[in-house]
Motif scaffolding. Structure first.
Motif, mmCIF file in Angstrom:
data_model
loop_
_atom_site.group_PDB
_atom_site.id
_atom_site.type_symbol
_atom_site.label_atom_id
_atom_site.label_comp_id
_atom_site.label_asym_id
_atom_site.label_seq_id
_atom_site.Cartn_x
_atom_site.Cartn_y
_atom_site.Cartn_z
ATOM 1 N N ASN A 127 0.797 -1.234 0.000
ATOM 2 C CA ASN A 127 0.000 0.000 0.000
ATOM 3 C C ASN A 127 0.831 1.285 0.000
ATOM 4 O OD1 ASN A 127 0.717 0.042 2.725
ATOM 5 N ND2 ASN A 127 -1.368 -0.292 3.481
ATOM 6 N N THR A 128 2.135 1.222 0.303
ATOM 7 C CA THR A 128 2.924 2.447 0.122
ATOM 8 C C THR A 128 3.108 2.748 -1.361
ATOM 9 O OG1 THR A 128 5.025 1.246 0.299
ATOM 10 C CG2 THR A 128 4.152 2.259 2.319
ATOM 11 N N THR A 129 3.092 1.713 -2.200
ATOM 12 C CA THR A 129 3.184 1.927 -3.647
ATOM 13 C C THR A 129 1.929 2.631 -4.151
ATOM 14 O OG1 THR A 129 4.578 -0.035 -3.897
ATOM 15 C CG2 THR A 129 3.479 0.791 -5.875
ATOM 16 N N ALA A 130 0.768 2.131 -3.743
ATOM 17 C CA ALA A 130 -0.490 2.772 -4.141
ATOM 18 C C ALA A 130 -0.576 4.194 -3.600
ATOM 19 C CB ALA A 130 -1.671 1.938 -3.663
ATOM 20 N N SER A 131 -0.142 4.388 -2.357
ATOM 21 C CA SER A 131 -0.183 5.728 -1.758
ATOM 22 C C SER A 131 0.714 6.690 -2.520
ATOM 23 C CB SER A 131 0.246 5.658 -0.287
ATOM 24 O OG SER A 131 -0.626 4.848 0.454
ATOM 25 N N ALA A 132 1.920 6.234 -2.854
ATOM 26 C CA ALA A 132 2.841 7.094 -3.595
ATOM 27 C C ALA A 132 2.279 7.451 -4.961
ATOM 28 C CB ALA A 132 4.195 6.398 -3.737
ATOM 29 N N ALA A 133 1.568 6.508 -5.587
ATOM 30 C CA ALA A 133 0.951 6.803 -6.879
ATOM 31 C C ALA A 133 -0.139 7.864 -6.732
ATOM 32 C CB ALA A 133 0.371 5.520 -7.475
ATOM 33 N N LYS B 100 -7.997 3.973 -10.112
ATOM 34 C CA LYS B 100 -7.003 3.537 -11.098
ATOM 35 C C LYS B 100 -5.653 3.176 -10.484
ATOM 36 C CE LYS B 100 -9.046 5.830 -15.104
ATOM 37 N NZ LYS B 100 -8.950 6.963 -16.070
ATOM 38 N N VAL B 101 -5.225 3.899 -9.454
ATOM 39 C CA VAL B 101 -3.894 3.618 -8.892
ATOM 40 C C VAL B 101 -3.915 3.527 -7.364
ATOM 41 C CG1 VAL B 101 -2.680 4.658 -10.845
ATOM 42 C CG2 VAL B 101 -3.253 6.078 -8.853
ATOM 43 N N GLY B 102 -5.090 3.396 -6.777
ATOM 44 C CA GLY B 102 -5.194 3.399 -5.320
ATOM 45 C C GLY B 102 -5.403 2.023 -4.736
ATOM 46 N N GLY B 103 -5.976 1.989 -3.547
ATOM 47 C CA GLY B 103 -6.243 0.741 -2.848
ATOM 48 C C GLY B 103 -7.560 0.826 -2.114
#
Length: 358
Positions: free
Chosen positions: A188-194, A246-249
């Motif tokens: 989820n840090t990847t989704a957050s950064a996006a 599209k890019v979240g969680g």
């Protein structure tokens, strides 16, 4: 899900957002006047004084009752883990959810110390979980790999946002006076950064941090995956729901809803680290007045967290080099919230103590 149902959810979200009003400036000003009468130089307690004033503005009460406090841990899995962006495997998400439910995680320990109740919510864990204390709001079993296509459908993001709002509304009716954001979801840090990259324009290289402790080579890979996901999906920065979809969680969307729900109920919400702050940013882009109800708990070690808080307009209470998530930094900050209110309630005034003013 039909287009009619999606339209209905969009309308429901707009109606609830319309209930969010700016903080009560008269109540905040009254709190500042009271603080200036206390036996201390004006402003000498720094952020604690301002926090007391903000709490009055949020609730409309000089001394709000926050004796019942809820920690909301939203949990979901992320398909982007297929890209090798995390130091931990996806199986850790359901394992940690059970750990939360059994009271064995760091956030449970800190919540017990702070007198807070922990609520663990399955919004999108990629497993069939069963536990008497689990709150089941599962929208789907994890998101898709955002580097290969949208993480989820728009209606799924809306369902998660509304689930967060409804949970907070129900707990508010039960008497909970303050909320703490927490989360669990490998990747989820990847989704957050996006999300942060899209909504602020921050380059993925700056937005992507070490997360669960990946090395620099994998962090750069993570940033490249985020860049590829943004390029492929082209999320609309003017539409936070589109970005979340599209890019979240799912857990980030649910936290967005929880923050909006707290604001609509005039309840303070203590925001945890990078992931929770990404949800807070989405909430502010949907309802700018929601920022009035947010308390930034701490500055995490994620490199994009400081600029993210600045984009929201928040200043963190502490900087403890934490990067665990779960809501740990936010729960710790409850002690500072308590301190700010006790100072307002228990300190003598210059008049009552017979102390000469400066």
């Amino acid at each position: 899900m039909t287009c009619e149902n999606v339209t209905q959810m969009e309308r429901q979200l707009r109606e609830r957002i319309a209930q969010i009003r700016p903080a009560d400036e008269d109540a905040a000003a009254a709190a500042r006047r009271h603080s200036d009468r206390l036996t201390k130089p004006p402003g000498s307690l720094g952020k604690l004084e301002e926090l007391a004033a903000r709490l009055a503005g949020m609730t409309g009460k000089l001394w709000p009752d926050i004796s019942r406090r809820a920690v909301l841990i939203m949990a979901a899995d992320h398909g982007v883990c297929e890209e090798g962006v995390s130091a931990f495997p996806p199986e850790v998400t359901p394992q940690m959810v059970l750990n939360f439910l059994e009271g064995g995680a760091a956030v449970n320990v800190l919540a017990r110390q702070a007198g807070a109740d922990v609520f663990c919510v399955d919004v999108g864990v990629n497993a069939d979980l069963s536990h008497p204390r689990l709150i089941d709001r599962k929208v789907r079993r994890g998101t898709a790999d955002m580097a290969a296509g949208p993480a989820m459908e728009r209606e799924e993001a809306l369902r998660a946002v509304l689930a967060g709002m409804e949970l907070v509304a129900g707990l508010s009716e039960e008497g909970y006076g303050i909320f703490v954001t927490g989360e669990m979801g490998i990747g989820n840090t990847t989704a957050s950064a996006a999300i942060v990259s899209v909504l602020t324009g921050m380059p993925p290289e700056r937005a992507a941090g070490s997360g669960t402790g990946i090395d620099e080579e994998r962090r750069k890979h993570k940033a490249a995956v985020i860049g590829r996901a943004i390029e492929r999906n082209k999320p609309d920065a003017s539409d936070p729901i589109d970005v979340l979809a599209k890019v979240g969680g799912l857990e980030i969307a649910a936290l967005t809803g929880a923050i909006l729900g707290a604001a609509s109920c005039r309840r303070p919400v203590v925001v945890d680290g990078y992931i929770s702050s990404a949800a807070a940013l989405a909430a502010v882009r949907l309802a700018p007045a929601a920022a009035d109800y947010m308390i930034a708990s701490h500055l995490s070690r994620e490199q994009g967290h400081g600029p993210l808080l600045e984009a929201i307009g928040l200043s963190p209470m502490t900087h403890l080099d934490m990067r665990l998530g779960e809501g740990t930094g936010a729960v710790l900050s409850l002690h500072l919230v308590d301190a700010s209110l006790r100072l307002m309630q228990e300190m003598a005034t210059f008049e009552s103590a017979g102390v000469s003013r400066g």
